[in-house]
Write an enzyme that holds these catalytic residues in place. Structure first.
Site, PDB file in Angstrom:
ATOM      1  NE  ARG A 171      -3.878  -2.210   0.196  1.00  0.00           N
ATOM      2  CZ  ARG A 171      -3.613  -3.318  -0.435  1.00  0.00           C
ATOM      3  NH1 ARG A 171      -2.497  -3.746  -1.127  1.00  0.00           N
ATOM      4  NH2 ARG A 171      -4.553  -4.261  -0.295  1.00  0.00           N
ATOM      5  CB  SER A 220      -9.294  -0.418   2.843  1.00  0.00           C
ATOM      6  OG  SER A 220     -10.100  -1.624   2.452  1.00  0.00           O
ATOM      7  CD  GLU A 291      -5.493   0.798   2.363  1.00  0.00           C
ATOM      8  OE1 GLU A 291      -5.965   0.790   0.958  1.00  0.00           O
ATOM      9  OE2 GLU A 291      -5.488  -0.323   2.902  1.00  0.00           O
TER      10      GLU A 291
END
Length: 308
Positions: A171, A220, A291
């Protein structure tokens, strides 16, 4: 930032005091002092080369993985339009513009009989943002098929960087500060379009079943820890499923998603996320990492930027 800043003459368009709540999936956020939509890559290069050093800028993609705070964002927000959304095929290589939506990239690859980008069907963003964060889903991530990136650096220079020169991680594309991704190339594998379509349909059904895709959400919220339970499992174990602050709620359907139930502010959502972090840490000893990108100013303390 100074309130009077000379903006470079461009062929694209400047807009002022534009509510970013209209451009983000959460539908929250204060105004952008300046919004710049470059006409093409040369126009973008010209802007970056000619702008003054004290003028901050940020490239905003589809607005799906971002929480813009409620205050006036003292920056030039750059949005890449159609000129940056083309898809070019070179045998098994797909060269995709940063402004292309992930879903469009996945569907186009399917039509061309090229496999490797199916996972993008479940990521509600654009290719530029997906590369910048090394987006992933269903066990796949951007760096799996990426071969090179084209970006414009802060000096306004176009550079083409092989994937092997990057240090992409979970990520995180780990890109240099200030670069703006304009294109990316992906090496795919030939496959029957019908078989690819089956995978796409399965991914869409799984997403529909497990995620609150019809709500105002940013995707998310927290990264999965490198080991052990996933973020949603930790959040659930800490008793945060359905937790609400104002009109911001931890999704009942998938508790790693935050929802704007209708009238939440960015402050409500950020406070809710911080509360989840705290409760998970108190329960498990694990500090979840955001995130979702949180950007902008929480309150208006500065006047709007004016072009001169």
């Amino acid at each position: 930032m100074k309130t009077d800043v000379k903006l470079p003459a461009v062929r694209g368009r400047y807009s002022f005091n534009i509510p970013l709540s209209e451009m983000t999936w959460f539908q929250v956020g204060g105004p952008a002092t300046v919004l710049f939509k470059p006409a093409d890559i040369q126009d973008l290069c010209h802007f970056l080369h000619q702008k003054t050093n004290e003028l901050p800028y940020y490239c905003l993609g589809a607005g799906s993985n971002i929480l813009v705070r409620d205050g006036n964002w003292q920056s030039v927000i750059i949005r890449l339009g159609r000129a940056f959304a083309a898809i070019e095929q070179q045998n098994n290589l797909l060269i995709i513009g940063a402004g292309c939506l992930d879903r469009t990239a996945a569907l186009t690859a399917c039509q061309l009989g090229l496999s490797g980008l199916e996972f993008l069907i479940g990521i509600p963003g654009s290719i530029g943002g997906a590369v910048a964060m090394n987006a992933g889903a269903y066990g796949h991530e951007i760096k799996d098929t990426l071969t090179w990136i084209e970006w414009v650096n802060p000096k306004g220079e176009i550079q083409k960087i092989p994937k092997d020169d990057l240090t992409m991680s979970y990520r995180d594309g780990n890109l240099p500060p200030g670069v703006i991704v304009t294109r990316a190339a992906f090496l795919c594998e030939p496959k029957d379009p019908g078989a690819i379509r089956t995978v796409l349909d399965d991914f869409l059904k799984e997403r529909e079943k497990s995620q609150p895709i019809r709500g105002r959400t940013g995707g998310s919220t927290f990264k999965n820890p490198p080991y052990g339970e996933k973020a949603w499992q930790l959040i659930d174990r800490a008793g945060c499923r359905g937790l609400t602050i104002g009109d911001a709620q931890v999704s009942e359907k998938h508790c790693n998603f935050l929802l704007n139930l209708g009238h939440a502010t960015a402050a409500d959502l950020e406070t809710l996320g911080q509360t989840v972090q705290q409760q998970v840490y108190q329960k498990t000893g694990i500090l979840l990492k955001w995130e979702i990108l949180r950007l902008g100013n929480p309150i208006d303390t500065l006047p709007l930027l004016r072009a001169t």
